[in-house]
Structure formats: structure tokens, C-alpha cells
Design a protein around this motif. Sequence first.
Motif, PDB file in Angstrom:
ATOM      1  N   ILE A  55       0.840  -1.199   0.000  1.00 28.13           N
ATOM      2  CA  ILE A  55       0.000   0.000   0.000  1.00 28.13           C
ATOM      3  C   ILE A  55       0.876   1.251   0.000  1.00 28.13           C
ATOM      4  O   ILE A  55       0.581   2.228  -0.701  1.00 28.13           O
ATOM      5  N   LEU A  56       1.967   1.218   0.755  1.00 30.27           N
ATOM      6  CA  LEU A  56       2.895   2.347   0.782  1.00 30.27           C
ATOM      7  C   LEU A  56       3.512   2.574  -0.598  1.00 30.27           C
ATOM      8  O   LEU A  56       3.664   3.717  -1.043  1.00 30.27           O
ATOM      9  N   SER A  57       3.834   1.505  -1.305  1.00 32.05           N
ATOM     10  CA  SER A  57       4.366   1.619  -2.666  1.00 32.05           C
ATOM     11  C   SER A  57       3.330   2.230  -3.604  1.00 32.05           C
ATOM     12  O   SER A  57       3.651   3.079  -4.446  1.00 32.05           O
TER      13      SER A  57
ATOM     14  N   LYS B 157       8.429   5.094   3.474  1.00 33.34           N
ATOM     15  CA  LYS B 157       7.698   5.870   4.475  1.00 33.34           C
ATOM     16  C   LYS B 157       8.298   7.260   4.636  1.00 33.34           C
ATOM     17  O   LYS B 157       7.586   8.255   4.703  1.00 33.34           O
ATOM     18  N   ARG B 158       9.620   7.348   4.682  1.00 31.73           N
ATOM     19  CA  ARG B 158      10.282   8.654   4.812  1.00 31.73           C
ATOM     20  C   ARG B 158       9.994   9.550   3.612  1.00 31.73           C
ATOM     21  O   ARG B 158       9.805  10.750   3.757  1.00 31.73           O
ATOM     22  N   ILE B 159       9.952   8.965   2.413  1.00 32.23           N
ATOM     23  CA  ILE B 159       9.701   9.736   1.197  1.00 32.23           C
ATOM     24  C   ILE B 159       8.231  10.137   1.104  1.00 32.23           C
ATOM     25  O   ILE B 159       7.905  11.301   0.857  1.00 32.23           O
ATOM     26  N   VAL B 160       7.334   9.185   1.307  1.00 35.48           N
ATOM     27  CA  VAL B 160       5.906   9.463   1.162  1.00 35.48           C
ATOM     28  C   VAL B 160       5.429  10.485   2.185  1.00 35.48           C
ATOM     29  O   VAL B 160       4.687  11.408   1.865  1.00 35.48           O
ATOM     30  N   TYR B 161       5.862  10.350   3.420  1.00 39.46           N
ATOM     31  CA  TYR B 161       5.348  11.224   4.479  1.00 39.46           C
ATOM     32  C   TYR B 161       6.251  12.402   4.789  1.00 39.46           C
ATOM     33  O   TYR B 161       5.968  13.164   5.713  1.00 39.46           O
TER      34      TYR B 161
END
Length: 115
Positions: free
Chosen positions: A5-7, A76-80
Amino acid sequence: MATLILSFHLLIILFFIAGFPAGLILNHRGFRYFHSAALAGVTLLMALGIPCPITIWEENVGDVSYEGSFIAFWLKRIVYLEWFDPGYVLILDICFALLVFTSFIWHPVNKSNKN
């Protein structure tokens, strides 16, 4: 599952970023309108402080822990944008949305494109 889901979340973000220059180059009416409407929706969610539905979906999958996965940790670091102040993320999003919306003035949609 949370990593998947994060991808997907990252792909959506890349659509917003890469979709702007792609829309200008292709100048496809439907694509530009869809991209702008989707960006307007995300910007509205951010401005109102409503969490992204994909984020909620990811959190509801179960115990979300990224310590064991290198890829998930960096996704996670990139998305958020963990290293940014959330207020700056909202300002950057609004500025980007304004750039996309004003592009309809300084780079009008191709009128001969019937799609």
C-alpha cells in the motif's frame, strides 16, 4: 501488505509530480483535467486537515511496523516527508497546485484534442 500500500501511495505521489510536465508536453485535455481535479482534492484534504484515504487504508491493514524492511523504511520517509514541518508541506502543495491550475492560462489545453 502495508509495504504494498505504501508503494501504491508513492506511485500516486509520483503521478502528481510527473503528471504536471507530462500533461504540459502531451497537452491532452482529459489527462490535464483529471490530474488537476485529483490535485485539487488532495490539496483540499490537506488544507482541511483530513487524512489521506490511502494513509487510513495503510494504517487499518494492521500493525504497521517498518523496522524490518529497508524499502518500507525509505518509502515511508519519502511518502510522508518526515524531515519536513507539516506546515511547509501544505504550503508547498498549495504552491504546486497553483502552478498546475495557472498552467491552463499560460499553456492552454489543445482545442483540437477531442479526447
